[in-house]
Every structure is written in structure tokens, then in C-alpha cells.
Design a protein around this motif. Structure first.
Motif, short mmCIF file in Angstrom:
data_model
loop_
_atom_site.label_atom_id
_atom_site.label_comp_id
_atom_site.label_asym_id
_atom_site.label_seq_id
_atom_site.Cartn_x
_atom_site.Cartn_y
_atom_site.Cartn_z
N SER A 1 0.84 -1.19 0.00
CA SER A 1 0.00 0.00 0.00
C SER A 1 0.87 1.24 0.00
CB SER A 1 -0.90 0.02 1.24
OG SER A 1 -1.72 -1.12 1.26
N TYR A 2 0.42 2.25 -0.72
CA TYR A 2 1.16 3.50 -0.79
C TYR A 2 0.22 4.63 -1.17
CZ TYR A 2 1.06 2.84 -5.85
OH TYR A 2 0.65 2.66 -7.15
N VAL A 3 0.71 5.86 -1.00
CA VAL A 3 -0.01 7.05 -1.41
C VAL A 3 0.88 7.79 -2.39
CG1 VAL A 3 -1.03 9.24 -0.67
CG2 VAL A 3 -1.16 7.24 0.82
N LEU A 4 0.31 8.16 -3.54
CA LEU A 4 1.05 8.89 -4.56
C LEU A 4 0.11 9.89 -5.22
CD1 LEU A 4 3.75 9.15 -6.14
CD2 LEU A 4 2.83 7.48 -7.74
N ASP A 5 0.47 11.15 -5.22
CA ASP A 5 -0.33 12.19 -5.85
C ASP A 5 -1.79 12.16 -5.40
OD1 ASP A 5 1.92 13.00 -7.28
OD2 ASP A 5 1.46 11.67 -8.96
N SER A 6 -2.01 12.13 -4.10
CA SER A 6 -3.35 12.13 -3.49
C SER A 6 -4.18 10.90 -3.83
CB SER A 6 -4.13 13.38 -3.90
OG SER A 6 -3.45 14.53 -3.51
N MET A 7 -3.53 9.82 -4.21
CA MET A 7 -4.23 8.57 -4.51
C MET A 7 -3.66 7.47 -3.62
SD MET A 7 -4.58 6.30 -8.04
CE MET A 7 -4.04 7.65 -8.98
N ASN A 8 -4.56 6.78 -2.91
CA ASN A 8 -4.17 5.60 -2.14
C ASN A 8 -4.29 4.39 -3.04
OD1 ASN A 8 -4.01 7.23 0.11
ND2 ASN A 8 -5.96 6.58 0.96
#
Length: 181
Positions: free
Chosen positions: A88-95
């Protein structure tokens, strides 16, 4: 194939468990506004508070290799689920949560984001029919079976209702419908 779907759903349920408890429903599908507002906040809290998080050394080598090849992030959190491994990660306001089998094969992915990131054609479909509703959150589900054609679950809200709309291909239907009290 049923096993893969079961694993994906089990992982999805376990990933969303911390937020689902705050949105309990009565038999007539009513929810208070405070519970609704807390339910739809997006964050990475469920990732960082997950007791099943594992060290990188414990991750299946094939899953790690497949993840690194397809996803260009390095701050992901890995966890061990029931018959699956997730990153799991968050990138550019997307989970995003990516599901792998115990053998390290990609099984599914779940992306969660706000209206401003959603595909234009999906937003247009929804707004044509639900123009008075506010888009709260978008979940994009991709599995081995639907790769390249994800399923979207879009949560909408107006003064009296909360709806979860499902879109697959060009077909849109109401997946869940709640009445606010």
C-alpha cells in the motif's frame, strides 16, 4: 478463480475495517451525518495502523520484484493478509493497495481517490444522472479478470442520501443507497 476473488474481497474488507465500524447501519439504512462524514475521509491511516505490516525482508521476492517492475514508488507498506500479501502506498493524493498471492503473483489492485483525479468519462456518466450530488470518493478496482477495464465504485452525497454507484464498462447501477437522518 473463486479463491482469488475471495482473497481479494477478504483483503479489501480487512483494509477498510477501521473505517467501516464508524458507519454502522440500522435495518432501515439510516446513518447520522457525523458518522457519514467520518466514514468517507480518505487517508493512509489504515495502512500505517495495520498490525499486519511486515518488514521488507519478509516480503515474497517475486511479489517485490513484480511490484518494483510495475509501480514506481519506494515508500510502500507491505502487510501479510489471509492467503495474500499487500503493498500500500499514497502517490499524488491517490491511495493504492496492490494484492499479490502468497506465491508473489499480482491478483488485484484498489485505488482510492477524490473527484479531481477520476477519469473524465466516468465523472461525466455520473454527473449526467446525479448532477445534484457531490462526489465524495472514488474506488477503482482492477482484478485479473477485468484487467484494463476496472470497476469503479463512486460514493455520492446530497442533503438526504448517500449512494454508492458501480460502473463497469458503460453500465452504471446503484450498488448501495443510504438515507441520512
Amino acid at each position: 478463480m473463486k479463491h482469488i476473488l475471495f482473497v481479494f474481497v477478504a483483503g479489501l474488507i480487512s483494509a477498510l475495517t477501521p473505517t467501516n465500524g464508524a458507519f454502522a447501519q440500522t435495518s432501515n439504512l439510516l446513518a447520522s451525518k457525523d458518522l457519514v462524514n467520518n466514514y468517507f475521509k480518505i487517508g493512509n491511516a489504515e495502512v500505517s495502523n495495520n498490525p499486519n505490516i511486515i518488514n521488507l525482508e519478509m516480503v515474497n521476492v517475486k511479489a517485490l520484484k513484480n511490484f518494483r517492475k510495475q509501480y514506481k514508488v519506494s515508500d510502500e507498506k507491505w502487510s501479510q493478509g489471509i492467503n495474500c500479501i499487500t503493498a500500500s502506498y499514497v502517490l499524488d493524493s491517490m491511495n493504492e493497495t496492490v494484492y499479490f498471492s502468497e506465491k508473489g503473483n499480482w491478483e488485484a489492485s484498489l485505488k482510492t481517490y477524490q473527484e479531481d483525479i477520476m477519469p473524465v468519462e466516468i465523472r461525466k456518466m455520473i454527473k449526467q444522472q446525479y448532477y445534484d450530488y457531490k462526489i465524495i470518493v472514488v474506488s477503482e478496482i482492477e482484478t485479473f479478470e477485468n484487467k484494463g477495464n476496472p470497476v469503479y465504485l463512486v460514493t455520492l452525497e446530497d442533503a438526504n442520501h448517500i449512494k454508492e454507484i458501480r460502473i463497469q464498462g458503460n453500465v452504471m447501477d446503484v450498488y448501495k443507497d443510504f438515507i441520512k437522518r
